[in-house]
Design a protein around this motif. Structure first.
Motif, PDB file in Angstrom:
ATOM      1  N   CYS A 291       0.808  -1.216   0.000  1.00 38.26           N
ATOM      2  CA  CYS A 291       0.000   0.000   0.000  1.00 38.26           C
ATOM      3  C   CYS A 291       0.843   1.269   0.000  1.00 38.26           C
ATOM      4  N   THR A 292       2.164   1.174   0.159  1.00 35.52           N
ATOM      5  CA  THR A 292       2.996   2.383   0.203  1.00 35.52           C
ATOM      6  C   THR A 292       4.132   2.400  -0.821  1.00 35.52           C
ATOM      7  N   LYS A 293       4.412   1.272  -1.463  1.00 38.19           N
ATOM      8  CA  LYS A 293       5.577   1.212  -2.345  1.00 38.19           C
ATOM      9  C   LYS A 293       5.443   2.075  -3.594  1.00 38.19           C
ATOM     10  N   ASP A 294       4.204   2.405  -3.978  1.00 36.45           N
ATOM     11  CA  ASP A 294       3.973   3.182  -5.195  1.00 36.45           C
ATOM     12  C   ASP A 294       3.876   4.686  -4.929  1.00 36.45           C
ATOM     13  N   ILE A 295       3.975   5.064  -3.654  1.00 38.86           N
ATOM     14  CA  ILE A 295       3.786   6.474  -3.281  1.00 38.86           C
ATOM     15  C   ILE A 295       5.049   7.280  -3.583  1.00 38.86           C
ATOM     16  N   VAL A 296       4.871   8.414  -4.282  1.00 35.46           N
ATOM     17  CA  VAL A 296       5.984   9.333  -4.555  1.00 35.46           C
ATOM     18  C   VAL A 296       6.224  10.217  -3.341  1.00 35.46           C
ATOM     19  N   GLY A 297       5.146  10.646  -2.693  1.00 37.29           N
ATOM     20  CA  GLY A 297       5.269  11.476  -1.498  1.00 37.29           C
ATOM     21  C   GLY A 297       3.999  12.251  -1.222  1.00 37.29           C
ATOM     22  N   ILE A 298       4.052  13.052  -0.166  1.00 33.58           N
ATOM     23  CA  ILE A 298       2.960  13.976   0.146  1.00 33.58           C
ATOM     24  C   ILE A 298       3.182  15.243  -0.670  1.00 33.58           C
ATOM     25  N   LEU A 299       2.140  15.765  -1.275  1.00 36.24           N
ATOM     26  CA  LEU A 299       2.271  16.854  -2.242  1.00 36.24           C
ATOM     27  C   LEU A 299       3.073  18.041  -1.690  1.00 36.24           C
ATOM     28  N   ALA A 300       2.816  18.418  -0.447  1.00 39.77           N
ATOM     29  CA  ALA A 300       3.488  19.585   0.138  1.00 39.77           C
ATOM     30  C   ALA A 300       4.997  19.429   0.220  1.00 39.77           C
ATOM     31  N   SER A 301       5.475  18.194   0.213  1.00 38.51           N
ATOM     32  CA  SER A 301       6.914  17.952   0.354  1.00 38.51           C
ATOM     33  C   SER A 301       7.625  17.744  -0.981  1.00 38.51           C
ATOM     34  N   LEU A 302       6.878  17.818  -2.086  1.00 41.19           N
ATOM     35  CA  LEU A 302       7.462  17.466  -3.383  1.00 41.19           C
ATOM     36  C   LEU A 302       7.998  18.674  -4.161  1.00 41.19           C
ATOM     37  N   GLY A 303       7.827  19.866  -3.638  1.00 44.01           N
ATOM     38  CA  GLY A 303       8.345  21.054  -4.316  1.00 44.01           C
ATOM     39  C   GLY A 303       8.769  22.111  -3.310  1.00 44.01           C
ATOM     40  N   LYS A 304       9.625  23.014  -3.711  1.00 41.96           N
ATOM     41  CA  LYS A 304      10.071  24.122  -2.871  1.00 41.96           C
ATOM     42  C   LYS A 304       9.918  25.417  -3.660  1.00 41.96           C
ATOM     43  N   VAL A 305       9.825  26.528  -2.935  1.00 41.30           N
ATOM     44  CA  VAL A 305       9.812  27.845  -3.577  1.00 41.30           C
ATOM     45  C   VAL A 305      10.845  28.726  -2.893  1.00 41.30           C
ATOM     46  N   ASN A 306      11.216  29.826  -3.553  1.00 45.53           N
ATOM     47  CA  ASN A 306      12.286  30.674  -3.034  1.00 45.53           C
ATOM     48  C   ASN A 306      11.782  31.892  -2.276  1.00 45.53           C
ATOM     49  N   ASP A 307      10.474  31.929  -1.999  1.00 47.83           N
ATOM     50  CA  ASP A 307       9.914  33.102  -1.332  1.00 47.83           C
ATOM     51  C   ASP A 307       8.857  32.641  -0.340  1.00 47.83           C
ATOM     52  N   LYS A 308       8.987  33.093   0.910  1.00 49.56           N
ATOM     53  CA  LYS A 308       8.072  32.669   1.957  1.00 49.56           C
ATOM     54  C   LYS A 308       6.644  33.128   1.681  1.00 49.56           C
ATOM     55  N   ASN A 309       6.496  34.351   1.213  1.00 45.75           N
ATOM     56  CA  ASN A 309       5.160  34.883   0.919  1.00 45.75           C
ATOM     57  C   ASN A 309       4.500  34.104  -0.210  1.00 45.75           C
ATOM     58  N   LEU A 310       5.282  33.803  -1.255  1.00 40.36           N
ATOM     59  CA  LEU A 310       4.728  33.045  -2.379  1.00 40.36           C
ATOM     60  C   LEU A 310       4.346  31.640  -1.936  1.00 40.36           C
ATOM     61  N   SER A 311       5.166  31.052  -1.063  1.00 41.09           N
ATOM     62  CA  SER A 311       4.843  29.722  -0.549  1.00 41.09           C
ATOM     63  C   SER A 311       3.492  29.729   0.158  1.00 41.09           C
ATOM     64  N   ARG A 312       3.264  30.733   0.975  1.00 40.02           N
ATOM     65  CA  ARG A 312       2.003  30.837   1.704  1.00 40.02           C
ATOM     66  C   ARG A 312       0.823  31.036   0.754  1.00 40.02           C
ATOM     67  N   LEU A 313       1.024  31.853  -0.296  1.00 39.52           N
ATOM     68  CA  LEU A 313      -0.048  32.121  -1.251  1.00 39.52           C
ATOM     69  C   LEU A 313      -0.388  30.884  -2.079  1.00 39.52           C
ATOM     70  N   LEU A 314       0.629  30.193  -2.562  1.00 35.19           N
ATOM     71  CA  LEU A 314       0.383  28.988  -3.366  1.00 35.19           C
ATOM     72  C   LEU A 314      -0.278  27.901  -2.523  1.00 35.19           C
ATOM     73  N   SER A 315       0.149  27.783  -1.265  1.00 37.24           N
ATOM     74  CA  SER A 315      -0.449  26.789  -0.375  1.00 37.24           C
ATOM     75  C   SER A 315      -1.908  27.128  -0.096  1.00 37.24           C
ATOM     76  N   GLU A 316      -2.203  28.426   0.067  1.00 37.06           N
ATOM     77  CA  GLU A 316      -3.591  28.850   0.288  1.00 37.06           C
ATOM     78  C   GLU A 316      -4.426  28.596  -0.959  1.00 37.06           C
ATOM     79  N   TYR A 317      -3.852  28.849  -2.132  1.00 34.56           N
ATOM     80  CA  TYR A 317      -4.563  28.644  -3.401  1.00 34.56           C
ATOM     81  C   TYR A 317      -4.959  27.167  -3.563  1.00 34.56           C
ATOM     82  N   LEU A 318      -4.046  26.273  -3.245  1.00 39.05           N
ATOM     83  CA  LEU A 318      -4.327  24.840  -3.392  1.00 39.05           C
ATOM     84  C   LEU A 318      -5.237  24.334  -2.283  1.00 39.05           C
TER      85      LEU A 318
END
Length: 417
Positions: free
Chosen positions: A136-163
């Motif tokens: 049940c876990t071998k096919d998992i790539v990861g949790i969405l929030a952990s699969l990308g990074k951004v270079n701006d704290k404000n943008l991170s908060r906005l994109l997270s709120e959008y999703l």
């Protein structure tokens, strides 16, 4: 009376001859049928035998390719080790700081008890490498929030709120088979609490309640287009909006899908078709979501917005018609933020990508081998069944021939006179 007696004798003889001809014809028809059926069975068995050999040859061919790939990976890993050794001093001196590291994001997710994302993180913590072998876990790539990074704290908060929190906590799987492995249902549609993620949760002292979102990479339509040339992050070559004078709208900063930074392992060969997360997962999430400096800039550019927009001062539009007003909301779970990225030599990145491609290719070949082995086993079972059936047919025919009584004599009636 004598004439009547002769007529009776002739009638008896005629009946006996007719009976003999009928029996002989029945035998002839029977043997003709047996010959035709036997020939068809032999042809069918020959065809299945060829099918068995075909699958055996395919498996041998595929395994030889896997062995060749293993040798190539081993050679590339040796080259990579030498590169890392020669550049170790450079890497040690790199100043890499994370305002909100991936570890911090995972820790925040882990604290959300009774969510699927939290259970996945805890299973990976407690079971370690075994988590990659569990069905049940071998096919998992990861949790969405952990699969990308951004270079701006404000943008991170906005994109997270959008999703939204539900999407940020979504589980990302490679294949539909992996999605099915997370949850099983009874015949009446109720959840089987002893299988999938529901079954594994009690092993770490947790229970799973409520719905959870899962994204299947295999079923996503990837971005149709090119990547930006010579871009190590493989950003998508999406045409920027332009005013009639050829310039960009004031305040336009770019597309959200290209503002996500990905680890090298997620740039390519993540899906079964060899795609990376940018052109599949994040393109399907953000599409052509535009980023602007201010809400005023965003509203002025409204005629050029089709798939939504975000401004750094909190403006948010979904599509071209849905406007989010009021105070901002903090989802609590945000994309990790990296202020600096390690500067690896191009040679190292190229070798790592080659290894990644080789491992993906090996995985695809292994899947082909499993499929061919299943087809081979089916063909062997069919051949055995046909062979046993044909042998039984021959034995039954021999037994029947042994029980056959001789045909009645044509002259038995006249001899009795």
């Amino acid at each position: 009376m004598h004439g009547a007696s002769q007529d009776m004798e002739l009638l008896k003889t005629f009946i006996q001859v007719s009976l003999m001809i009928s029996q002989q014809w029945s035998v002839i028809v029977k043997y003709c049928w047996f010959f035709v059926f036997s020939q068809k069975e032999q042809d069918s068995m020959q065809k299945v035998t060829q099918e068995v050999k075909h699958h055996e040859d395919n498996i041998k061919f595929l395994k030889s390719h896997v062995n060749a790939i293993d040798e190539s990976i081993h050679s590339l890993q040796g080259e990579l080790k030498e590169c890392h050794s020669s550049n170790m001093a450079v890497e040690v001196n790199d100043d890499i700081t994370f305002v909100n590291s991936e570890k911090q994001t995972i820790d925040q997710i882990r604290q959300l008890d009774q969510t699927a994302a939290s259970i996945i993180c805890q299973v990976q913590d407690q079971h370690g490498l075994m988590a990659s072998t569990l069905r049940c876990t071998k096919d998992i790539v990861g949790i969405l929030a952990s699969l990308g990074k951004v270079n701006d704290k404000n943008l991170s908060r906005l994109l997270s709120e959008y999703l939204g929190l539900e999407t940020m906590l979504a589980i990302v799987c490679k294949t539909f088979e992996g999605v099915q492995a997370l949850e099983r249902h009874e015949k009446d549609g109720t959840i089987d609490r002893n299988a999938g993620l529901h079954g594994i949760a009690p092993t770490i002292g947790r229970t799973l309640n409520g719905r959870f979102t899962v994204y299947c990479l295999q079923n996503m339509r990837p971005f149709v287009g090119e990547f930006l040339p010579d871009d190590p992050q493989k950003k998508l070559a999406i045409l920027n909006p332009r005013l009639p004078n050829g310039k960009h709208p004031p305040g336009f900063l770019g597309y959200a899908v290209n503002m996500i930074s990905l680890d090298d392992k997620h740039l390519s060969c993540v899906t079964v078709d060899g795609h990376g997360l940018r052109e599949t997962l994040f393109y399907n999430l953000f599409s052509r979501l535009q980023i602007y400096k201010t809400r005023s800039d965003m509203l002025c550019a409204l005629p050029f917005i089709t798939d939504g927009a975000i401004s750094l001062d909190g403006g948010m539009i979904e599509g071209s018609y849905k406007f989010y007003l009021g105070d901002r909301s903090d989802s609590g779970i945000q994309f990790p933020i990296a202020e600096a990225a390690p500067s690896l030599p191009n040679e190292v990145s190229e070798i790592e990508q080659q290894i990644k491609f080789m491992e993906w290719k090996k995985e695809m070949l292994s899947s082909d081998i499993q499929r061919e082995e299943a087809l081979l086993n089916n063909a062997k079972s069919l051949l055995k069944a046909k062979s046993d059936g044909y042998r039984k047919l021959i034995n039954d025919e021999l037994l029947n021939n042994g029980r056959n009584t001789p045909f009645p004599s044509v002259h038995s009636g006249t001899n009795s006179r």
